[in-house]
Motif scaffolding. Structure first.
Motif, PDB file in Angstrom:
ATOM      1  N   GLN A   1       6.137  -9.860  17.611  1.00 26.98           N
ATOM      2  CA  GLN A   1       5.089  -8.429  17.897  1.00 26.98           C
ATOM      3  C   GLN A   1       3.536  -8.989  18.109  1.00 26.98           C
ATOM      4  N   VAL A   2       3.085  -8.305  19.203  1.00 22.11           N
ATOM      5  CA  VAL A   2       1.614  -8.608  19.275  1.00 22.11           C
ATOM      6  C   VAL A   2       0.903  -7.416  19.412  1.00 22.11           C
ATOM      7  N   MET A   3      -0.371  -7.752  18.735  1.00 21.13           N
ATOM      8  CA  MET A   3      -1.190  -6.186  18.430  1.00 21.13           C
ATOM      9  C   MET A   3      -2.710  -6.902  18.513  1.00 21.13           C
ATOM     10  N   ASN A   4      -3.665  -6.078  18.199  1.00 22.16           N
ATOM     11  CA  ASN A   4      -5.017  -6.409  17.874  1.00 22.16           C
ATOM     12  C   ASN A   4      -4.951  -6.062  16.327  1.00 22.16           C
ATOM     13  N   TRP A   5      -6.049  -6.476  15.954  1.00 23.75           N
ATOM     14  CA  TRP A   5      -6.642  -6.388  14.609  1.00 23.75           C
ATOM     15  C   TRP A   5      -6.737  -4.730  14.076  1.00 23.75           C
ATOM     16  N   LYS A   6      -7.185  -4.023  14.957  1.00 23.35           N
ATOM     17  CA  LYS A   6      -7.289  -2.529  14.668  1.00 23.35           C
ATOM     18  C   LYS A   6      -5.921  -1.856  14.421  1.00 23.35           C
ATOM     19  N   ILE A   7      -5.004  -2.360  15.525  1.00 18.11           N
ATOM     20  CA  ILE A   7      -3.674  -1.795  15.335  1.00 18.11           C
ATOM     21  C   ILE A   7      -3.167  -2.107  13.949  1.00 18.11           C
ATOM     22  N   ALA A   8      -3.200  -3.534  13.665  1.00 18.85           N
ATOM     23  CA  ALA A   8      -2.638  -4.068  12.523  1.00 18.85           C
ATOM     24  C   ALA A   8      -3.175  -3.463  11.268  1.00 18.85           C
ATOM     25  N   LEU A   9      -4.452  -3.169  11.191  1.00 14.74           N
ATOM     26  CA  LEU A   9      -4.940  -2.477  10.134  1.00 14.74           C
ATOM     27  C   LEU A   9      -4.487  -1.059   9.871  1.00 14.74           C
ATOM     28  N   LYS A  10      -4.348  -0.441  10.909  1.00 14.63           N
ATOM     29  CA  LYS A  10      -3.731   1.225  10.715  1.00 14.63           C
ATOM     30  C   LYS A  10      -2.378   0.947  10.618  1.00 14.63           C
ATOM     31  N   GLU A  11      -1.576   0.256  11.174  1.00 12.81           N
ATOM     32  CA  GLU A  11      -0.181   0.682  11.331  1.00 12.81           C
ATOM     33  C   GLU A  11       0.762  -0.542  10.330  1.00 12.81           C
ATOM     34  N   ILE A  12       0.061  -1.676   9.988  1.00 20.27           N
ATOM     35  CA  ILE A  12       1.019  -2.506   9.379  1.00 20.27           C
ATOM     36  C   ILE A  12       1.359  -2.064   7.848  1.00 20.27           C
ATOM     37  N   ALA A  13       2.521  -2.522   7.863  1.00 21.21           N
ATOM     38  CA  ALA A  13       3.052  -1.967   6.183  1.00 21.21           C
ATOM     39  C   ALA A  13       4.272  -3.078   5.921  1.00 21.21           C
ATOM     40  N   VAL A  14       4.341  -2.928   4.698  1.00 16.42           N
ATOM     41  CA  VAL A  14       5.898  -3.813   4.481  1.00 16.42           C
ATOM     42  C   VAL A  14       6.568  -2.789   3.473  1.00 16.42           C
ATOM     43  N   SER A  15       7.947  -2.824   3.693  1.00 11.72           N
ATOM     44  CA  SER A  15       8.772  -2.185   2.726  1.00 11.72           C
ATOM     45  C   SER A  15       8.714  -2.469   1.491  1.00 11.72           C
ATOM     46  N   GLY A  16       8.769  -1.783   0.377  1.00 10.65           N
ATOM     47  CA  GLY A  16       9.104  -1.969  -0.920  1.00 10.65           C
ATOM     48  C   GLY A  16       8.034  -1.728  -1.629  1.00 10.65           C
ATOM     49  N   ALA A  17       8.165  -1.936  -2.978  1.00 16.94           N
ATOM     50  CA  ALA A  17       7.256  -1.595  -3.879  1.00 16.94           C
ATOM     51  C   ALA A  17       6.048  -2.656  -4.182  1.00 16.94           C
ATOM     52  N   GLU A  18       6.532  -3.855  -3.806  1.00 21.66           N
ATOM     53  CA  GLU A  18       5.902  -5.146  -4.074  1.00 21.66           C
ATOM     54  C   GLU A  18       4.359  -4.847  -3.216  1.00 21.66           C
ATOM     55  N   SER A  19       4.445  -4.604  -1.847  1.00 19.52           N
ATOM     56  CA  SER A  19       3.238  -4.436  -1.086  1.00 19.52           C
ATOM     57  C   SER A  19       2.589  -2.976  -1.046  1.00 19.52           C
ATOM     58  N   ASN A  20       3.354  -2.013  -1.594  1.00 19.25           N
ATOM     59  CA  ASN A  20       2.656  -0.680  -1.467  1.00 19.25           C
ATOM     60  C   ASN A  20       2.125  -0.314  -2.869  1.00 19.25           C
ATOM     61  N   THR A  21       0.926  -1.162  -3.171  1.00 20.70           N
ATOM     62  CA  THR A  21       0.419  -1.052  -4.280  1.00 20.70           C
ATOM     63  C   THR A  21      -0.051   0.269  -4.842  1.00 20.70           C
ATOM     64  N   ALA A  22      -0.848   0.997  -3.829  1.00 21.89           N
ATOM     65  CA  ALA A  22      -1.163   2.419  -4.175  1.00 21.89           C
ATOM     66  C   ALA A  22       0.045   3.277  -4.533  1.00 21.89           C
ATOM     67  N   PHE A  23       1.040   3.271  -3.739  1.00 17.87           N
ATOM     68  CA  PHE A  23       2.006   3.903  -4.068  1.00 17.87           C
ATOM     69  C   PHE A  23       2.495   3.690  -5.307  1.00 17.87           C
ATOM     70  N   ARG A  24       2.745   2.449  -5.561  1.00 20.72           N
ATOM     71  CA  ARG A  24       3.526   1.890  -6.585  1.00 20.72           C
ATOM     72  C   ARG A  24       2.844   2.534  -8.047  1.00 20.72           C
TER      73      ARG A  24
END
Ligand SMILES: Cc1cc2nc3c(=O)[nH]c(=O)nc-3n(C[C@H](O)[C@H](O)[C@H](O)COP(=O)(O)OP(=O)(O)OC[C@H]3O[C@@H](n4cnc5c(N)ncnc54)[C@H](O)[C@@H]3O)c2cc1C
Length: 546
Positions: free
Chosen positions: A327-350
């Motif tokens: 998947q190819v994108m630019n920094w702005k897209i990655a910043l807004k949209e990148i996420a990882v499934s699960g508790a480990e990476s979603n620290t604010a939610f977790r």
């Protein structure tokens, strides 16, 4: 344990299904044991790592958001995804039970325990042709699956009848003991000492998870209509999810079905700090990124866009000759949209940090992106397309075994220029399915804040470019031990096997495959609770034979 111990119920597996059943069995004053191959510090199984997303139908939260849902709409959506065959009697029955009971038996079971959900349901798995969720119904637990599981473990430990529960951690169950046609216990060995053990119990509840933690087995069970499995599959499941208990059930004539049906993900990257071989993180892939094959050609004519049909994305990439993607994108897209499934990476939610969550949503999760760029072997950045291609190919040549194929500059240039040109032409002239989908996704407020408004890839103000190399990551078993609506394990002739129950992923989340071919997403942890509760209702409705 040299001596045999006698229990009313022996639960194999201390994941969410096992824990939910244990709470209700203690409520009834039964004497129970939880046996888990894992160590005590990992009590809770996969749910502790999970995002905590649940498909729930016609909840007060949906109504507050003016979402009109009903069991009838949900069942129609379920069938559109599941593609049940005429033989799928029990999966159909479970699906119907689920859509009718999700509020009473799951939502209202969790609420008095202090479990809350994010106030806006997400709209996942919409279906490529509308054959998915008709409305948003993915409810994320505030605190993720980690908070959910720890809350339930806490309840178990502080239960009034907690003296009635025994925990056997580090014990691997290998087989079931029978007396005539009835199951009367189980046996196995201690994981560390190798010492054999046996447990006598009037009832055995199998809640030992799926098969997807064993990548060789995943490849062996791979859906034959997809051809052979990709060579490199990452592991995003439980280290002990190897199907030992499914095999044990088969040995005593229990029916195990649909093991070829799995809920895997297509955007797996190598975990920077793996705790098991080939451990993968599953990206929630940016919708504004371009999804390319191993040569740099965009997947098409129908582009790959997440949020519509996970199964089909996995299928298309798995059947591609290279079996992985970029998947190819630019920094702005990655910043807004990148996420990882699960508790480990979603620290604010977790960690239930509302201000951090608001910042992540509106300004992007910079810490996550910087971590992935710095630490993950599958991410490259560059300030020009030429440099990006060089870095992508450099990555592949430094890890020959995982990334065969090389990006061709002309192909990737064409893919990106064609897409960017559509955006340049203006919204009135968008005739690209990815852009059409982005427009639709942005209508729902749950998605708008996380989806860029028609972002060009080669936008000079949004540099650097970022590319993720992505593999199939193994996650959930959709098939498993066949159960009736009381979670009783059925034999090959369709009769309940006395003394034997199954719940959670081990049971294909109900009936040996409640989801059929595709899930509406978020139908896993919720079903662990429902299956377990149905099992306990059945167990406690009859006198237990010694
Ligand atoms: C990162 C991540 C995110 C996820 N997000 C979501 C989500 O948002 N929504 C959702 O619905 N689902 C999600 N899931 C899936 C969900 O977490 C699992 O499907 C679910 O928790 C399975 O629960 P279980 O109790 O059936 O099995 P498990 O959690 O796998 O527990 C089984 C237990 O049995 C033990 N065991 C296995 N074999 C043996 C044996 N032979 N003897 C003794 N013990 C044994 C294991 O050690 C384990 O503790 C996610 C999963 C992951 C990994």
């Amino acid at each position: 344990m040299h001596e045999k111990s006698k229990f009313d119920v022996a639960i194999v597996g201390g994941g969410l299904a096992g824990i939910s059943a244990a709470i209700e069995l203690l409520d009834q004053g039964l004497k129970i044991v939880i046996i888990d191959r894992d160590s005590e510090e990992n009590f809770g199984g996969l749910a502790i790592q999970s995002l905590g997303g649940m498909t729930l139908i016609n909840t007060p939260i949906q109504r507050l958001n003016k979402i009109q849902d009903s069991p009838e709409i949900a069942l129609r959506d379920w069938h559109a995804c599941a593609h049940f065959s005429d033989h799928d009697h029990w999966p159909r029955q479970w699906a119907e039970l689920y859509v009718n009971r999700s509020v009473d038996d799951i939502y209202h079971w969790l609420k008095p325990r202090g479990i809350r959900f994010f106030p806006i349901p997400h709209w996942v798995e919409r279906g490529e042709l509308g054959d998915g969720n008709s409305v948003p119904r993915y409810h994320i637990v505030w605190g993720t699956g980690r908070h959910l599981t720890l809350t339930l473990i806490n309840e178990l430990k502080s239960h009034l009848n907690s003296r009635n529960i025994t925990y056997l951690f580090d014990y691997k169950v290998e087989s079931l003991l029978t007396n005539g046609k009835s199951v009367c216990g189980l046996q196995g060995f201690h994981e560390k000492t190798g010492e054999a053990f046996e447990v006598d119990a009037a009832i055995v509840l199998v809640a030992s998870g799926g098969i997807n933690g064993d990548i060789d087995r995943v490849k062996k069970e791979w859906d034959k209509t997809w051809g052979t499995a990709p060579e490199h599959i990452l592991n995003g499941a439980h280290r002990y999810a190897d199907g030992t208990l499914q095999d044990a059930v088969k040995l005593i004539d229990g029916k195990v079905t649909h093991l070829h049906q799995m809920w895997n993900y297509a955007a797996g990257i190598h975990h920077p700090a793996p705790s098991l071989p080939k451990e993968g993180l599953s990206l929630i892939p940016p919708k504004s990124a371009l999804w390319l094959d191993a040569t740099g050609k965009r997947f098409g004519p129908l582009p790959l866009v997440t949020g519509f049909d996970t199964h089909n994305i996995c299928k298309r990439i798995s059947m591609d000759p290279y079996g992985y993607s970029w998947q190819v994108m630019n920094w702005k897209i990655a910043l807004k949209e990148i996420a990882v499934s699960g508790a480990e990476s979603n620290t604010a939610f977790r960690d239930r940090k509302i201000i951090q969550l608001a910042r992540d949503i509106f300004l992007g999760n910079r810490a996550l992106l910087e971590y992935l760029v710095a630490e993950c072997e599958d991410v490259v950045t560059a300030n020009s397309l030429e440099e990006l291609v060089e870095n992508m190919n450099g990555l592949n040549s430094s890890s020959q075994t995982v990334g065969k194929g090389s990006i061709e500059l002309e192909k990737i240039k064409r893919s990106i220029h064609d897409y960017d040109a559509q955006i340049d032409r203006g919204r009135e002239f968008h005739n690209d399915d990815q852009l059409r989908r982005i427009a639709q996704v942005r209508h729902w407020r749950g998605d708008r804040s996380r989806t860029c408004k028609f972002a060009k890839i080669l936008d000079k103000k949004s540099m650097p470019l970022v590319a993720f190399r992505e593999f199939i990551v193994s996650r959930k078993s959709m098939g498993g031990i066949q159960t009736d609506l009381q979670s009783r394990v059925l034999s090959n002739s369709g009769e309940p096997i006395p003394g034997l129950y199954a719940a959670g992923e081990a049971a294909g989340f109900g009936g040996g495959g409640i989801n059929g071919l595709k899930s509406l997403e978020g139908t896993f942890i919720s079903n662990c609770i429902l299956n377990a509760r149905m099992a306990v209702r059945s167990i406690t409705s009859q006198p237990l034979t010694p």
